[in-house]
Write an enzyme that holds these catalytic residues in place. Sequence first.
Site, PDB file in Angstrom:
ATOM      1  N   SER A 184      18.750  35.805  24.206  1.00 14.91           N
ATOM      2  CA  SER A 184      19.069  37.236  24.144  1.00 14.91           C
ATOM      3  C   SER A 184      20.419  37.436  23.479  1.00 14.91           C
ATOM      4  O   SER A 184      21.379  36.708  23.759  1.00 14.91           O
ATOM      5  CB  SER A 184      19.103  37.837  25.553  1.00 14.91           C
ATOM      6  OG  SER A 184      19.578  39.178  25.509  1.00 14.91           O
ATOM      7  N   CYS A 220      15.854  27.801  22.254  1.00 18.70           N
ATOM      8  CA  CYS A 220      15.511  27.793  23.678  1.00 18.70           C
ATOM      9  C   CYS A 220      14.580  26.647  24.038  1.00 18.70           C
ATOM     10  O   CYS A 220      14.796  25.952  25.041  1.00 18.70           O
ATOM     11  CB  CYS A 220      14.884  29.131  24.072  1.00 18.70           C
ATOM     12  SG  CYS A 220      16.050  30.510  23.986  1.00 18.70           S
ATOM     13  N   LEU A 280      21.569  31.105  19.598  1.00 23.20           N
ATOM     14  CA  LEU A 280      22.093  30.580  18.332  1.00 23.20           C
ATOM     15  C   LEU A 280      23.210  31.444  17.772  1.00 23.20           C
ATOM     16  O   LEU A 280      24.059  30.958  17.029  1.00 23.20           O
ATOM     17  CB  LEU A 280      20.958  30.471  17.301  1.00 23.20           C
ATOM     18  CG  LEU A 280      19.896  29.410  17.590  1.00 23.20           C
ATOM     19  CD1 LEU A 280      18.703  29.592  16.652  1.00 23.20           C
ATOM     20  CD2 LEU A 280      20.466  28.005  17.455  1.00 23.20           C
ATOM     21  N   GLN A 281      23.219  32.731  18.120  1.00 19.21           N
ATOM     22  CA  GLN A 281      24.206  33.662  17.581  1.00 19.21           C
ATOM     23  C   GLN A 281      25.226  34.058  18.634  1.00 19.21           C
ATOM     24  O   GLN A 281      25.058  33.807  19.825  1.00 19.21           O
ATOM     25  CB  GLN A 281      23.506  34.920  17.045  1.00 19.21           C
ATOM     26  CG  GLN A 281      22.601  34.682  15.860  1.00 19.21           C
ATOM     27  CD  GLN A 281      21.862  35.944  15.461  1.00 19.21           C
ATOM     28  OE1 GLN A 281      21.199  36.577  16.276  1.00 19.21           O
ATOM     29  NE2 GLN A 281      21.977  36.325  14.203  1.00 19.21           N
ATOM     30  N   HIS A 326      11.622  46.348  30.097  1.00 17.25           N
ATOM     31  CA  HIS A 326      11.163  47.194  28.996  1.00 17.25           C
ATOM     32  C   HIS A 326       9.648  47.311  28.944  1.00 17.25           C
ATOM     33  O   HIS A 326       9.094  47.777  27.951  1.00 17.25           O
ATOM     34  CB  HIS A 326      11.723  46.672  27.662  1.00 17.25           C
ATOM     35  CG  HIS A 326      13.218  46.726  27.601  1.00 17.25           C
ATOM     36  ND1 HIS A 326      13.969  45.947  26.744  1.00 17.25           N
ATOM     37  CD2 HIS A 326      14.099  47.474  28.307  1.00 17.25           C
ATOM     38  CE1 HIS A 326      15.249  46.210  26.929  1.00 17.25           C
ATOM     39  NE2 HIS A 326      15.359  47.121  27.870  1.00 17.25           N
ATOM     40  N   CYS A 348      -7.662  57.313  34.611  1.00 13.96           N
ATOM     41  CA  CYS A 348      -7.645  56.591  35.883  1.00 13.96           C
ATOM     42  C   CYS A 348      -9.046  56.559  36.494  1.00 13.96           C
ATOM     43  O   CYS A 348      -9.738  57.587  36.549  1.00 13.96           O
ATOM     44  CB  CYS A 348      -6.657  57.258  36.830  1.00 13.96           C
ATOM     45  SG  CYS A 348      -6.581  56.516  38.473  1.00 13.96           S
TER      46      CYS A 348
END
Length: 400
Positions: free
Chosen positions: A269, A315, A298-299, A187, A225
């Site tokens: 994630s 984590c 956790l979920q 991403h 650039c």
Amino acid sequence: MAAGGLSRLERKAAERVRRLREEQQRERLRQVSRILRKAVAERSAEEGRLLAESEDLVTELQGRSRRREGLKRRQEEVCDDPEELRRKVRELASAVRNAKHLVVYTGAGISTAASIPDYRGPNGVWTLLQKGRSISAADLSEAEPTLTHMSITCLHEQKLVQHVVSQNCDGLHLRSGLPRTAMSELHGNMYIEVCTACTPNREYVRVFDVTERTALHRHQTGRTCHKCGAQLRDTIVHFGERGTLGQPLNWEAATQAASRADTILCLGSSLKVLKKYPHLWCMTKPPSRRPKLYIVNLQWTPKDDWAALKLHGRCDDVMRLLMDELGLEIPRYSRWQDPIFSLATPLRAGEEGSHSRKSLCRSREEPGPGDRGAPLSSAPILGGWFGRGCTKRTKRKKVT
């Protein structure tokens, strides 16, 4: 009146009847819903008869209630007790040692320890917006690689991890020292802008968030650039967009790594986005030949049923135990060793005013490049990729 048709008055009368029936149905639904919320012992005989006469509505409402409870349970954070977590980490450590090609998938949960909010946690961005609450701002220039970031870099150096596929735009994998070739930032990266007019695309790594002026379908950063003079663009892939840049997305390496993987470790994630990328899950292979999946979150995630092991823990806590089990020392992050400073392209003369974001600096006391002489602001800020992305999900109130 058309032959065989209804007159205007008849059509209006039929519409009134339809609306009346709909309103009666809604009122009946409200009545049944109120009764179902009562304890059985508190319901009157008349209310009992109404429920018996409304079996279809009772079934529909009970189904709705079960679905709501299921969604609520999925959003709850669950922690394994310490002894159970240690047992699971020992099993994970064995899998890491025995893996021939281990790929790590990371999400926002590995950066919460750096004070960067996640998306779907109890205090996540989407969760708060769905509740109609505002999100707190954060100065992303203060974020540093977490224990998890540094552990992953160490595991790669020890040749225990072959590739990292990240959904995060915060650039913390890059700053932890993980080689560019060993990661795919699907991403984008908030510190990288590119010239797509040059072939191959020319990259500019910066020490500030380049996304200040960018948003969904609007990616020009306002700088040009150094080689060809074309407008530079950010590398962020917003929700609803398709990533087409070669770097830092590095999709080719991500799909190659996934196809060779015999073990996948997912850290922090929800997998609600990653599950939509079939090439990352080897779905063309028969189930017996797909990589073993280990999830730390956790979920609930949509891949839980596929996992060989699910660890309910933070984590950093899990990675601390894992590194101890593997007998590896977790390297400490140092700004003096942060590779972003050696990779960065300095702004040209006249570009100093092209952004107002706070720049990274090797020392917290040292003003960053481009910050000298700039007025200091105590107001917290959000990165353009972060703040603008959140704004897209808010519902606009109708003006009456």
